[in-house]
Design a protein around this motif. Structure first.
Motif, PDB file in Angstrom:
ATOM      1  N   GLU A 163       0.849  -1.227   0.024  1.00  0.00           N
ATOM      2  CA  GLU A 163       0.207   0.035   0.187  1.00  0.00           C
ATOM      3  C   GLU A 163       0.840   1.352   0.001  1.00  0.00           C
ATOM      4  O   GLU A 163       0.280   2.439  -0.490  1.00  0.00           O
ATOM      5  CB  GLU A 163      -0.690   0.092   1.256  1.00  0.00           C
ATOM      6  CG  GLU A 163      -1.557  -1.286   1.655  1.00  0.00           C
ATOM      7  CD  GLU A 163      -0.825  -2.256   2.165  1.00  0.00           C
ATOM      8  OE1 GLU A 163       0.411  -2.087   2.330  1.00  0.00           O
ATOM      9  OE2 GLU A 163      -1.208  -3.333   2.688  1.00  0.00           O
TER      10      GLU A 163
ATOM     11  N   ASP B  86      -3.395   0.038  -0.483  1.00  0.00           N
ATOM     12  CA  ASP B  86      -4.430  -1.023  -0.353  1.00  0.00           C
ATOM     13  C   ASP B  86      -5.565  -0.582   0.263  1.00  0.00           C
ATOM     14  O   ASP B  86      -6.097   0.535  -0.120  1.00  0.00           O
ATOM     15  CB  ASP B  86      -3.609  -2.030   0.896  1.00  0.00           C
ATOM     16  CG  ASP B  86      -4.053  -3.155   0.877  1.00  0.00           C
ATOM     17  OD1 ASP B  86      -3.452  -4.174   1.460  1.00  0.00           O
ATOM     18  OD2 ASP B  86      -5.041  -3.470   0.058  1.00  0.00           O
ATOM     19  N   THR B  87      -6.157  -1.222   1.264  1.00  0.00           N
ATOM     20  CA  THR B  87      -7.471  -0.944   1.988  1.00  0.00           C
ATOM     21  C   THR B  87      -7.451   0.282   2.325  1.00  0.00           C
ATOM     22  O   THR B  87      -6.434   1.170   2.962  1.00  0.00           O
ATOM     23  CB  THR B  87      -7.751  -1.847   3.178  1.00  0.00           C
ATOM     24  OG1 THR B  87      -7.710  -3.313   2.742  1.00  0.00           O
ATOM     25  CG2 THR B  87      -8.881  -1.683   3.754  1.00  0.00           C
TER      26      THR B  87
ATOM     27  N   ASP C 124     -11.127  -8.811   6.160  1.00  0.00           N
ATOM     28  CA  ASP C 124     -11.707  -8.093   7.581  1.00  0.00           C
ATOM     29  C   ASP C 124     -12.326  -7.019   7.079  1.00  0.00           C
ATOM     30  O   ASP C 124     -13.259  -6.611   7.896  1.00  0.00           O
ATOM     31  CB  ASP C 124     -10.213  -7.991   8.480  1.00  0.00           C
ATOM     32  CG  ASP C 124      -9.557  -6.816   7.848  1.00  0.00           C
ATOM     33  OD1 ASP C 124      -9.058  -6.979   6.610  1.00  0.00           O
ATOM     34  OD2 ASP C 124      -8.925  -5.840   8.453  1.00  0.00           O
TER      35      ASP C 124
HETATM   36  C1  SD4 Z   1      -7.976  -7.544   3.405  1.00  0.00           C
HETATM   37  N1  SD4 Z   1      -7.276  -6.175   5.116  1.00  0.00           N
HETATM   38  O1  SD4 Z   1      -8.630  -8.067   2.332  1.00  0.00           O
HETATM   39  C2  SD4 Z   1      -7.590  -6.364   3.644  1.00  0.00           C
HETATM   40  C3  SD4 Z   1      -6.201  -6.172   2.842  1.00  0.00           C
HETATM   41  C4  SD4 Z   1      -5.341  -5.193   3.368  1.00  0.00           C
HETATM   42  O2  SD4 Z   1      -3.385  -4.113   3.589  1.00  0.00           O
HETATM   43  O3  SD4 Z   1      -6.003  -4.081   3.994  1.00  0.00           O
HETATM   44  N2  SD4 Z   1      -4.329  -5.205   3.008  1.00  0.00           N
HETATM   45  O4  SD4 Z   1      -7.404  -8.698   4.171  1.00  0.00           O
END
Ligand code: SD4
Length: 306
Positions: free
Chosen positions: A148, A165-166, A197
């Motif tokens: 990220e 990323d998220t 999550d």
């Molecule tokens: C997941 N937490 O799908 C998310 C991906 C993520 O940094 O945040 N990666 O597991």
């Protein structure tokens, strides 16, 4: 403490997302509207490969999105494994506001979105497809730490321009109400049907208007196992600062899986009712963005355990 209003969010792309949220907060708008508008920015951004349109697909080539949202009343809405819709966060909000449910998944979530006027789109970009085809040659599922953060590991991702990323976002409105949003395309090359999550209330996001809010990023399986964001909020309720609450949640992950924890990234971000914020991650390189009336484009490095 930033006071209020304030908005914080995960990773480098949080800066642009915060700006969109700030426009609403500054005008005295609702934190819920701010977080939705904020995370829609990276959702629509084709240059990032981990949220919304342009996200990397699962191992079967499907871009499947996870998102959730939570307001000051404890209302929440969530979608998981949603395909073909650029703005899962807005579908999650509709689930919250228009249905008797909290969570819709897969084909049902898509059906609900299309019935409510969302357009069916192809989310797999040529870049995402090329990365997937490269991945298929070795088929090695190895989450990349800090994919990220633009300054980390860029060179390790084939065909990758930006590493994001998220996005998890938390906002405190001028009136003192809190809301949060979290949206992602999940771990690249996950199994088809895998849910992380991010759409799980309490894991990827939690907001309690009496206390504060928290959100998570990184390997979602470890966050789910520890109900991470709920844990952070409950620790703040017991008097911990946002930073220390995030640190405790990171320690919990290490305690449960000491060996695995060395090789993965998980980061938590938290905001309390007073506008104090903090972050903590397993590995170095977890950036987060802060926006308040004094600074609109602040990007900070969270502390880490390793
Ligand atoms: C997941 N937490 O799908 C998310 C991906 C993520 O940094 O945040 N990666 O597991």
């Amino acid at each position: 403490a930033a006071g209020r209003p304030v908005v914080i969010s995960t990773w480098d792309f949080g800066v642009a997302a915060n700006r969109a949220a700030w426009t609403i907060l500054e005008a005295g708008g609702r934190a819920l509207d701010a977080v939705e508008a904020g995370v829609r920015v990276p959702e629509a951004d084709l240059a990032n490969v981990t949220v919304g349109k342009g996200g990397y697909p699962d191992r079967d080539g499907h871009v499947t999105l996870d998102a959730c949202i939570m307001d000051e009343h404890g209302n929440c809405g969530s979608v998981a494994a949603l395909e073909h819709v650029t703005h899962p966060i807005s579908v999650a909000r509709l689930v919250m506001e228009k249905t008797p449910h909290v969570m819709l998944v897969g084909a049902g979530a898509l059906q609900f979105a299309l019935e409510n006027g969302f357009e069916r789109e192809n989310l797999l970009t040529p870049e995402g497809e090329a990365a997937w085809k490269t991945w298929l040659k070795e088929r090695k599922y190895e989450p990349v730490i800090n994919i990220e953060n633009r300054s980390f590991n860029v060179e390790k991702i084939p065909g990758n321009r930006y590493n994001h990323d998220t996005i998890g976002m938390l906002a405190l409105g001028r009136n003192g109400d809190l809301s949060g949003a979290c949206t992602t395309s999940g771990m690249a090359f996950k199994m088809h049907g895998r849910v992380g999550d991010s759409p799980i209330i309490g894991a990827g996001l939690y907001v309690d208007n009496e206390v504060g809010g928290a959100t998570a990023t990184g390997v979602g399986e470890e966050v789910i196992r520890t109900v991470g964001s709920f844990l952070v909020v409950e620790l703040m309720r017991q008097g911990l600062s946002p930073r220390n609450a995030c640190r405790e949640a990171v320690k919990r992950i290490i305690k449960k899986k000491p060996e695995a924890a060395k090789k993965i990234q998980v980061g938590f971000l938290a905001l309390n009712k007073n506008g104090e914020y903090g972050a903590f991650s397993l590995q170095k390189g977890f950036s987060f963005a802060v926006c308040d009336r004094y600074q609109q484009d602040l990007l900070l490095d969270g502390e880490s355990m390793y």
